[in-house]
Design a protein around this motif. Structure first.
Motif, PDB file in Angstrom:
ATOM      1  N   ARG A  28       7.077 -16.333  -0.595  1.00 19.56           N
ATOM      2  CA  ARG A  28       6.417 -17.207   0.371  1.00 19.56           C
ATOM      3  C   ARG A  28       6.529 -16.542   1.741  1.00 19.56           C
ATOM      4  O   ARG A  28       7.596 -16.050   2.110  1.00 19.56           O
ATOM      5  CB  ARG A  28       7.082 -18.587   0.381  1.00 19.56           C
ATOM      6  CG  ARG A  28       6.923 -19.363  -0.935  1.00 19.56           C
ATOM      7  CD  ARG A  28       7.848 -20.554  -0.966  1.00 19.56           C
ATOM      8  NE  ARG A  28       9.237 -20.126  -0.864  1.00 19.56           N
ATOM      9  CZ  ARG A  28      10.202 -20.833  -0.281  1.00 19.56           C
ATOM     10  NH1 ARG A  28       9.932 -22.004   0.263  1.00 19.56           N
ATOM     11  NH2 ARG A  28      11.436 -20.367  -0.239  1.00 19.56           N
ATOM     12  N   VAL A  49      11.534 -19.306   4.093  1.00 21.43           N
ATOM     13  CA  VAL A  49      10.651 -18.571   3.182  1.00 21.43           C
ATOM     14  C   VAL A  49      11.246 -17.194   2.913  1.00 21.43           C
ATOM     15  O   VAL A  49      12.339 -16.862   3.384  1.00 21.43           O
ATOM     16  CB  VAL A  49       9.221 -18.458   3.753  1.00 21.43           C
ATOM     17  CG1 VAL A  49       8.609 -19.840   3.924  1.00 21.43           C
ATOM     18  CG2 VAL A  49       9.207 -17.707   5.079  1.00 21.43           C
ATOM     19  N   ASP A  50      10.513 -16.371   2.152  1.00 26.17           N
ATOM     20  CA  ASP A  50      11.084 -15.136   1.628  1.00 26.17           C
ATOM     21  C   ASP A  50      10.834 -13.897   2.477  1.00 26.17           C
ATOM     22  O   ASP A  50      11.605 -12.939   2.420  1.00 26.17           O
ATOM     23  CB  ASP A  50      10.525 -14.890   0.218  1.00 26.17           C
ATOM     24  CG  ASP A  50      10.747 -16.080  -0.690  1.00 26.17           C
ATOM     25  OD1 ASP A  50      11.910 -16.355  -1.018  1.00 26.17           O
ATOM     26  OD2 ASP A  50       9.757 -16.751  -1.036  1.00 26.17           O
ATOM     27  N   LEU A  64      -1.145 -22.433   0.183  1.00 21.17           N
ATOM     28  CA  LEU A  64      -0.955 -21.762  -1.095  1.00 21.17           C
ATOM     29  C   LEU A  64      -1.926 -20.605  -1.251  1.00 21.17           C
ATOM     30  O   LEU A  64      -3.084 -20.677  -0.838  1.00 21.17           O
ATOM     31  CB  LEU A  64      -1.146 -22.760  -2.241  1.00 21.17           C
ATOM     32  CG  LEU A  64      -0.125 -23.894  -2.332  1.00 21.17           C
ATOM     33  CD1 LEU A  64      -0.442 -24.798  -3.522  1.00 21.17           C
ATOM     34  CD2 LEU A  64       1.301 -23.344  -2.451  1.00 21.17           C
ATOM     35  N   ALA A 121       2.491 -12.790  -3.731  1.00 19.22           N
ATOM     36  CA  ALA A 121       2.642 -13.652  -2.562  1.00 19.22           C
ATOM     37  C   ALA A 121       1.984 -14.988  -2.891  1.00 19.22           C
ATOM     38  O   ALA A 121       0.809 -15.025  -3.267  1.00 19.22           O
ATOM     39  CB  ALA A 121       1.993 -13.028  -1.338  1.00 19.22           C
ATOM     40  N   THR A 122       2.722 -16.064  -2.787  1.00 18.76           N
ATOM     41  CA  THR A 122       2.235 -17.373  -3.240  1.00 18.76           C
ATOM     42  C   THR A 122       1.939 -18.353  -2.118  1.00 18.76           C
ATOM     43  O   THR A 122       1.324 -19.395  -2.359  1.00 18.76           O
ATOM     44  CB  THR A 122       3.265 -18.015  -4.186  1.00 18.76           C
ATOM     45  OG1 THR A 122       4.524 -18.161  -3.489  1.00 18.76           O
ATOM     46  CG2 THR A 122       3.468 -17.151  -5.423  1.00 18.76           C
ATOM     47  N   GLU A 123       2.377 -18.023  -0.906  1.00 19.11           N
ATOM     48  CA  GLU A 123       2.191 -18.966   0.202  1.00 19.11           C
ATOM     49  C   GLU A 123       2.188 -18.219   1.520  1.00 19.11           C
ATOM     50  O   GLU A 123       2.945 -17.266   1.711  1.00 19.11           O
ATOM     51  CB  GLU A 123       3.335 -19.996   0.184  1.00 19.11           C
ATOM     52  CG  GLU A 123       3.276 -21.058   1.253  1.00 19.11           C
ATOM     53  CD  GLU A 123       4.464 -21.993   1.182  1.00 19.11           C
ATOM     54  OE1 GLU A 123       5.172 -22.144   2.215  1.00 19.11           O
ATOM     55  OE2 GLU A 123       4.716 -22.562   0.088  1.00 19.11           O
ATOM     56  N   LEU A 124       1.329 -18.639   2.437  1.00 23.15           N
ATOM     57  CA  LEU A 124       1.292 -18.080   3.787  1.00 23.15           C
ATOM     58  C   LEU A 124       1.186 -19.214   4.788  1.00 23.15           C
ATOM     59  O   LEU A 124       0.215 -19.962   4.780  1.00 23.15           O
ATOM     60  CB  LEU A 124       0.115 -17.112   3.950  1.00 23.15           C
ATOM     61  CG  LEU A 124      -0.109 -16.552   5.359  1.00 23.15           C
ATOM     62  CD1 LEU A 124       1.124 -15.778   5.846  1.00 23.15           C
ATOM     63  CD2 LEU A 124      -1.349 -15.669   5.409  1.00 23.15           C
ATOM     64  N   GLY A 146       2.515 -22.016   4.877  1.00 26.52           N
ATOM     65  CA  GLY A 146       2.388 -23.322   4.234  1.00 26.52           C
ATOM     66  C   GLY A 146       1.168 -23.490   3.362  1.00 26.52           C
ATOM     67  O   GLY A 146       1.073 -24.470   2.607  1.00 26.52           O
ATOM     68  N   LYS A 172      -5.907 -15.696   2.624  1.00 27.31           N
ATOM     69  CA  LYS A 172      -5.991 -17.079   2.152  1.00 27.31           C
ATOM     70  C   LYS A 172      -7.199 -17.306   1.249  1.00 27.31           C
ATOM     71  O   LYS A 172      -7.217 -18.232   0.447  1.00 27.31           O
ATOM     72  CB  LYS A 172      -6.021 -18.026   3.347  1.00 27.31           C
ATOM     73  CG  LYS A 172      -4.722 -18.005   4.141  1.00 27.31           C
ATOM     74  CD  LYS A 172      -4.757 -18.937   5.346  1.00 27.31           C
ATOM     75  CE  LYS A 172      -3.443 -18.891   6.111  1.00 27.31           C
ATOM     76  NZ  LYS A 172      -3.438 -19.777   7.300  1.00 27.31           N
TER      77      LYS A 172
END
Length: 265
Positions: free
Chosen positions: A110, A147-148, A239, A232-235, A237, A215
């Motif tokens: 994330r 986040v990561d 998805l 990468a699953t989130e930017l 906030g 996105k």
């Protein structure tokens, strides 16, 4: 075992040096030739006279059969106080290892957009130098946001990299990644992905990416030499659509097969 570095070493006092990080399995450093070549090219571009034979020997001495992360650091060496000294000693060379685990592979990331910007015009923008404070502060922002990792934009507001990885976006069968002119590092795994993607029927473009392009992509993923390929699953906030992308899964499988990691583990 202990080691010391002189208090006059320019890597310690000024961040005057470069480094490289690779993975070794069964005593073999993956993509070793590329890693050593990139390290030496970066050192020489800064005027640091690192010798290939010395670097290779130090890596050989450090690597064991255990899976390991291998970090090679080269500094300009010791010198008198001042930004530029008329003479320096022999370059300092340090190779360290730490455990590597396959659990690092495939962990989703994330992201949050860092407030700081990467200067794509800097002469060190494409070098893995010891001056990593901008990335450290961005990583601090990511940790504070829970986040990561942090996405780092360049001065034009386009995607450069994350704190530890190159960035790819897959849209309609075309794989896009920022060119080096956008301020990213010439990642070893970045190069491998660009080489194998056409074999999987994917077009590859080195072209600028806006945050909005991520996105709207079919998949967004990150590459580096320790985690290889990471979704990468989130930017910020929002998805990102990666996990269900068949092309991403095929690319990940192909990359691991190309580097031989499945056979070595």
């Amino acid at each position: 075992m202990t080691a010391t570095v002189s208090i006059e070493d320019r890597g310690f006092t000024l961040g005057d040096g470069v480094f490289d990080t690779a993975v070794a399995l069964n005593g073999i450093v993956l993509e070793r030739e590329r890693h050593v070549g990139r390290l030496l090219a970066a050192a020489h571009s800064l005027g640091i006279a690192a010798l290939r034979a010395r670097v290779e020997a130090a890596i050989d001495d450090a690597v064991t059969p255990e899976p390991a992360i291998v970090r090679t650091t080269v500094t300009r060496g010791s010198a008198a106080r001042g930004l530029w000294s008329a003479s320096t000693g022999e370059p300092t060379l340090v190779v360290t290892t730490s455990p590597w685990s396959p659990a690092l592979l495939g962990q989703p990331a994330r992201l949050v957009t860092a407030t700081g910007r990467r200067n794509e015009f800097s002469p060190t923008a494409n070098l893995k130098t010891l001056g990593y404070l901008d990335h450290i502060l961005a990583a601090r922002e990511a940790a504070a946001a829970g986040v990561d990792d942090a996405l780092i934009l360049n001065t034009q507001g386009r995607v450069a990299c994350t704190t530890i990885a190159n960035v790819f976006a897959l849209t309609s069968g075309t794989l896009r990644t920022p060119p080096l002119s956008e301020g990213c590092l010439p990642g070893i795994m970045r190069a491998r992905v660009m080489e194998i993607a056409p074999e999987l029927g994917l077009a590859v473009e080195e072209r600028g990416l806006a945050p909005g392009d991520l996105k709207g992509a079919d998949a967004v993923f990150l590459t580096n030499s320790v985690r290889f390929l990471r979704p990468a699953t989130e930017l910020d906030g929002a998805l990102l659509a990666t996990a269900s992308c068949e092309a991403f899964a095929a690319l990940r499988h192909g990359l691991l097969a190309e580097v031989g990691i499945e056979e070595k583990l």
